[in-house]
Design an enzyme around this catalytic site. Structure first.
Site, PDB file in Angstrom:
ATOM      1  N   ASN A 125      -7.892  -0.628  -0.793  1.00 26.93           N
ATOM      2  CA  ASN A 125      -8.998  -0.080  -0.001  1.00 26.93           C
ATOM      3  C   ASN A 125     -10.360  -0.647  -0.367  1.00 26.93           C
ATOM      4  O   ASN A 125     -11.321  -0.458   0.368  1.00 26.93           O
ATOM      5  CB  ASN A 125      -9.027   1.450  -0.108  1.00 26.93           C
ATOM      6  CG  ASN A 125      -7.804   2.078   0.548  1.00 26.93           C
ATOM      7  OD1 ASN A 125      -6.950   1.382   1.087  1.00 26.93           O
ATOM      8  ND2 ASN A 125      -7.720   3.389   0.505  1.00 26.93           N
TER       9      ASN A 125
ATOM     10  N   HIS B 286       2.977  -2.648   1.352  1.00 23.34           N
ATOM     11  CA  HIS B 286       1.527  -2.846   1.332  1.00 23.34           C
ATOM     12  C   HIS B 286       1.128  -4.099   0.543  1.00 23.34           C
ATOM     13  O   HIS B 286      -0.011  -4.556   0.649  1.00 23.34           O
ATOM     14  CB  HIS B 286       0.869  -1.609   0.692  1.00 23.34           C
ATOM     15  CG  HIS B 286      -0.363  -1.144   1.408  1.00 23.34           C
ATOM     16  ND1 HIS B 286      -0.691  -1.518   2.699  1.00 23.34           N
ATOM     17  CD2 HIS B 286      -1.376  -0.308   1.012  1.00 23.34           C
ATOM     18  CE1 HIS B 286      -1.830  -0.939   3.053  1.00 23.34           C
ATOM     19  NE2 HIS B 286      -2.268  -0.214   2.050  1.00 23.34           N
TER      20      HIS B 286
ATOM     21  N   TYR C 295       3.715  -1.442  -7.837  1.00 23.36           N
ATOM     22  CA  TYR C 295       3.558  -1.770  -6.416  1.00 23.36           C
ATOM     23  C   TYR C 295       4.232  -3.082  -6.027  1.00 23.36           C
ATOM     24  O   TYR C 295       4.179  -3.486  -4.868  1.00 23.36           O
ATOM     25  CB  TYR C 295       2.069  -1.853  -6.052  1.00 23.36           C
ATOM     26  CG  TYR C 295       1.337  -0.538  -6.208  1.00 23.36           C
ATOM     27  CD1 TYR C 295       1.639   0.544  -5.392  1.00 23.36           C
ATOM     28  CD2 TYR C 295       0.347  -0.373  -7.178  1.00 23.36           C
ATOM     29  CE1 TYR C 295       0.975   1.758  -5.526  1.00 23.36           C
ATOM     30  CE2 TYR C 295      -0.325   0.830  -7.323  1.00 23.36           C
ATOM     31  CZ  TYR C 295      -0.007   1.889  -6.494  1.00 23.36           C
ATOM     32  OH  TYR C 295      -0.659   3.086  -6.633  1.00 23.36           O
TER      33      TYR C 295
END
Length: 198
Positions: A78, A31, A26
């Site tokens: 999240n 994000h 990532y």
């Protein structure tokens, strides 16, 4: 430089939390803008974010004479609130003293927006922080990641896509501004930060 006393219960005044996902795959994705900004701040302060605590990797720094915990939650985006609320509870820090750095799909790359509080704006990490803390009074710096290329484009695929080289160049300037804005927020000059950088 920062003293040897670390993580004693009253030592930290502020938390600066960058939001993102911890796996290497990532890195430099849209994000992970919060992680990118936090890494820049740590680099500027010559601080390493490498201690594991509060379901995060953390480092301790001094900004404008404020003792600050820099944190990158390891909970995945999240569930960001799990890590942040744990640290808040440990240090008894109110939401007003937690600065959240996060991505915003409604802003172009190269832009940022500062808010003193408010709704999650559809950002799941912020949503979890507000839900678990019971407060929306978190100062936050939203980092523009650009809108989806077209309406049919999958949102998850877009936010997990990597920044281009040109976009990463633009983020360097944003990171400088973000660093300055954090200093103003810690000194209770959030209105000046908003006037200067929004």
């Amino acid at each position: 430089m920062f003293g040897k006393k670390k993580f004693s219960n009253n030592s930290i005044e502020f938390i600066i939390a960058g939001l993102g996902n911890p796996d290497r795959k990532y890195e430099n994705t849209r994000h992970n803008s919060g992680f990118i900004m936090l890494d820049y701040i740590a680099d500027k302060l010559s601080v390493k974010i490498n201690r594991v605590k509060f379901k995060s990797t953390v480092g301790e720094a001094r900004i404008n004479n404020h003792r600050v915990l820099l944190m990158k939650p390891s909970t995945y985006m999240n569930n960001s609130g799990q890590a942040i609320v744990e640290a808040m509870n440990f240090y008894k820090i109110p939401p007003e003293n937690v600065v959240v750095l996060l991505d915003d799909i409604n802003l172009d790359v190269g832009k940022m927006r500062i808010r003193s509080k408010g709704s999650d704006g559809g950002q799941n990490g912020m949503k979890n922080i507000i839900y678990l803390s019971g407060s929306d009074k978190f100062p936050r710096i939203k980092i523009g990641i650009g809108k989806k290329p077209n309406p049919e484009y999958d949102l998850a695929a877009w936010v997990l896509s990597k920044f281009t080289k040109d976009e990463l160049k633009k983020l360097e300037k944003v990171a400088e501004n973000c660093y300055d804005a954090v200093g103003l927020i810690l000194d209770r000059n959030i209105q000046e930060a908003m006037n200067r950088y929004n």
